[in-house]
Design a protein around this motif. Sequence first.
Motif, PDB file in Angstrom:
ATOM      1  N   HIS A   2       0.838  -1.199   0.000  1.00 39.15           N
ATOM      2  CA  HIS A   2       0.000   0.000   0.000  1.00 39.15           C
ATOM      3  C   HIS A   2       0.872   1.249   0.000  1.00 39.15           C
ATOM      4  O   HIS A   2       1.949   1.274   0.592  1.00 39.15           O
ATOM      5  CB  HIS A   2      -0.889  -0.001   1.248  1.00 39.15           C
ATOM      6  N   LYS A   4      -0.843   4.554   0.283  1.00 40.41           N
ATOM      7  CA  LYS A   4      -1.671   5.643   0.811  1.00 40.41           C
ATOM      8  C   LYS A   4      -2.233   5.169   2.150  1.00 40.41           C
ATOM      9  O   LYS A   4      -3.420   4.895   2.284  1.00 40.41           O
ATOM     10  CB  LYS A   4      -2.788   6.002  -0.167  1.00 40.41           C
ATOM     11  N   ASP A  31       4.729   6.854   2.124  1.00 38.67           N
ATOM     12  CA  ASP A  31       3.502   6.071   1.933  1.00 38.67           C
ATOM     13  C   ASP A  31       2.417   6.415   2.944  1.00 38.67           C
ATOM     14  O   ASP A  31       1.305   5.892   2.865  1.00 38.67           O
ATOM     15  CB  ASP A  31       3.806   4.565   2.044  1.00 38.67           C
ATOM     16  N   ALA A  33      -0.356   8.663   4.587  1.00 39.79           N
ATOM     17  CA  ALA A  33      -1.242   9.793   4.307  1.00 39.79           C
ATOM     18  C   ALA A  33      -1.591  10.555   5.578  1.00 39.79           C
ATOM     19  O   ALA A  33      -1.734  11.788   5.553  1.00 39.79           O
ATOM     20  CB  ALA A  33      -2.515   9.309   3.630  1.00 39.79           C
ATOM     21  N   VAL A  64      -9.381  12.344   5.775  1.00 35.78           N
ATOM     22  CA  VAL A  64      -8.354  11.887   4.846  1.00 35.78           C
ATOM     23  C   VAL A  64      -8.950  11.821   3.441  1.00 35.78           C
ATOM     24  O   VAL A  64      -9.925  11.098   3.202  1.00 35.78           O
ATOM     25  CB  VAL A  64      -7.807  10.506   5.248  1.00 35.78           C
ATOM     26  N   ALA A  65      -8.368  12.571   2.516  1.00 38.54           N
ATOM     27  CA  ALA A  65      -8.944  12.656   1.172  1.00 38.54           C
ATOM     28  C   ALA A  65      -8.741  11.387   0.367  1.00 38.54           C
ATOM     29  O   ALA A  65      -9.610  10.984  -0.410  1.00 38.54           O
ATOM     30  CB  ALA A  65      -8.341  13.851   0.427  1.00 38.54           C
ATOM     31  N   ASP A  66      -7.601  10.738   0.522  1.00 34.35           N
ATOM     32  CA  ASP A  66      -7.284   9.588  -0.321  1.00 34.35           C
ATOM     33  C   ASP A  66      -6.455   8.582   0.474  1.00 34.35           C
ATOM     34  O   ASP A  66      -5.417   8.925   1.020  1.00 34.35           O
ATOM     35  CB  ASP A  66      -6.491  10.062  -1.548  1.00 34.35           C
ATOM     36  N   ALA A  67      -6.942   7.349   0.544  1.00 31.07           N
ATOM     37  CA  ALA A  67      -6.219   6.294   1.269  1.00 31.07           C
ATOM     38  C   ALA A  67      -6.585   4.940   0.697  1.00 31.07           C
ATOM     39  O   ALA A  67      -7.676   4.764   0.132  1.00 31.07           O
ATOM     40  CB  ALA A  67      -6.547   6.341   2.756  1.00 31.07           C
ATOM     41  N   ASP A  68      -5.670   3.973   0.817  1.00 29.82           N
ATOM     42  CA  ASP A  68      -5.983   2.623   0.346  1.00 29.82           C
ATOM     43  C   ASP A  68      -5.887   1.583   1.457  1.00 29.82           C
ATOM     44  O   ASP A  68      -6.228   0.421   1.238  1.00 29.82           O
ATOM     45  CB  ASP A  68      -5.110   2.217  -0.849  1.00 29.82           C
ATOM     46  N   ARG A  95     -15.381   1.796   3.630  1.00 31.91           N
ATOM     47  CA  ARG A  95     -14.799   2.713   2.650  1.00 31.91           C
ATOM     48  C   ARG A  95     -13.874   1.984   1.673  1.00 31.91           C
ATOM     49  O   ARG A  95     -13.161   2.610   0.897  1.00 31.91           O
ATOM     50  CB  ARG A  95     -14.011   3.814   3.372  1.00 31.91           C
ATOM     51  N   LYS A  96     -13.844   0.665   1.757  1.00 35.89           N
ATOM     52  CA  LYS A  96     -13.058  -0.211   0.874  1.00 35.89           C
ATOM     53  C   LYS A  96     -11.560  -0.102   1.122  1.00 35.89           C
ATOM     54  O   LYS A  96     -10.752  -0.380   0.226  1.00 35.89           O
ATOM     55  CB  LYS A  96     -13.381   0.069  -0.597  1.00 35.89           C
ATOM     56  N   LEU A  97     -11.179   0.272   2.322  1.00 39.56           N
ATOM     57  CA  LEU A  97      -9.764   0.297   2.695  1.00 39.56           C
ATOM     58  C   LEU A  97      -9.384  -1.067   3.262  1.00 39.56           C
ATOM     59  O   LEU A  97     -10.122  -1.641   4.071  1.00 39.56           O
ATOM     60  CB  LEU A  97      -9.501   1.357   3.763  1.00 39.56           C
TER      61      LEU A  97
END
Length: 345
Positions: A2, A4, A31, A33, A64-68, A95-97
Amino acid sequence: MHNKIVILTDGYSTPFLAKTAISLLRYRTDDIAAVIDGAAAGSTAQQVLSAGGDVPVVASLADVADADALYVGIAPPGGKLPDEWRPMILEALQRKLDVVSGLHDFLTDDEEYRSAAEQSGAKLVDVRRNKHKSTATGHRFRKGCIRIHPVGHDCSIGKMVTSLEVQRGLSAAGHDAKFLATGQTGIMISGEGVPIDCVVADFVNGAAEQLLIQNEQHDFLLIEGQGSISHPAFSAVTAGLLHGCAPDGLIFCYEAGRTQVKGLDDFDIPSMKDQMAACHAMANLRHPCRFIGIAINTRNLTAEEADAELARAEAEFGLPACDVYRTGADKLVEACVALRKELGQ
């Protein structure tokens, strides 16, 4: 891996409890965020955890705007996942993280987490869960593959950091060197490894051996150390690693000023010379090996006291000594290269 990552330390952002977060912030800074800790929201990771620079500390995933992925950033005694984190973990899955944890309390054993992950398509990753079931074979490693293994006088003194910093130094000098993780934080940093403290006892040596076999194409392997040969609770993993990775060189690690075993009241740490002798004897039962250096954690000393401790250790042990944070790892890097030459490789 990962790239983000949001690290969860909410309510547990102390050096003792959040050591996984601190190491991730140090070694995977680009890496990360954000860090989640409601009480410190608005601060930076550097201000809260003394690592990570300007990585923001936020109150929730909504900030958090963008995370994986969401990484569990703590390693508390007993390895239990805090009950109060359940809503945040479920929110991450919704949130699919992916959710990644190195605790003994496995995410994949929880029906609610499994159901949420299945519905969203997110992954639950328990770093410590493993299927190692092979005993060691006494493999003869490739000539030219130099194996360096830090051991120490106690737990949580910097064996992983020593491995990482020496590997970085060797790579920066143009050598083919790889760090091999044997604990949850190291695995979360490098993306691979063996959670040696969760391997069935008879398979510890074999799991370590297999990890090295898979990587013996490299010229230097820096194998993360675990426990201590004299620790009343954790000596088994130390012995298993000494035989499983069959090191050519050992680095002895200790924290200046620490005299009692971590987690055990009134239990004195044996003398360093006795521990070094025990590690040396144990390693040599499997493969010819010697100490090549000393790594000292001087975090509780002033700069002047640290310099004096390094000089004292070099005089006492007749080996190069450094604090890989304070003075850099150059002396240990040079010792690794010298060992390679000594072995004619």
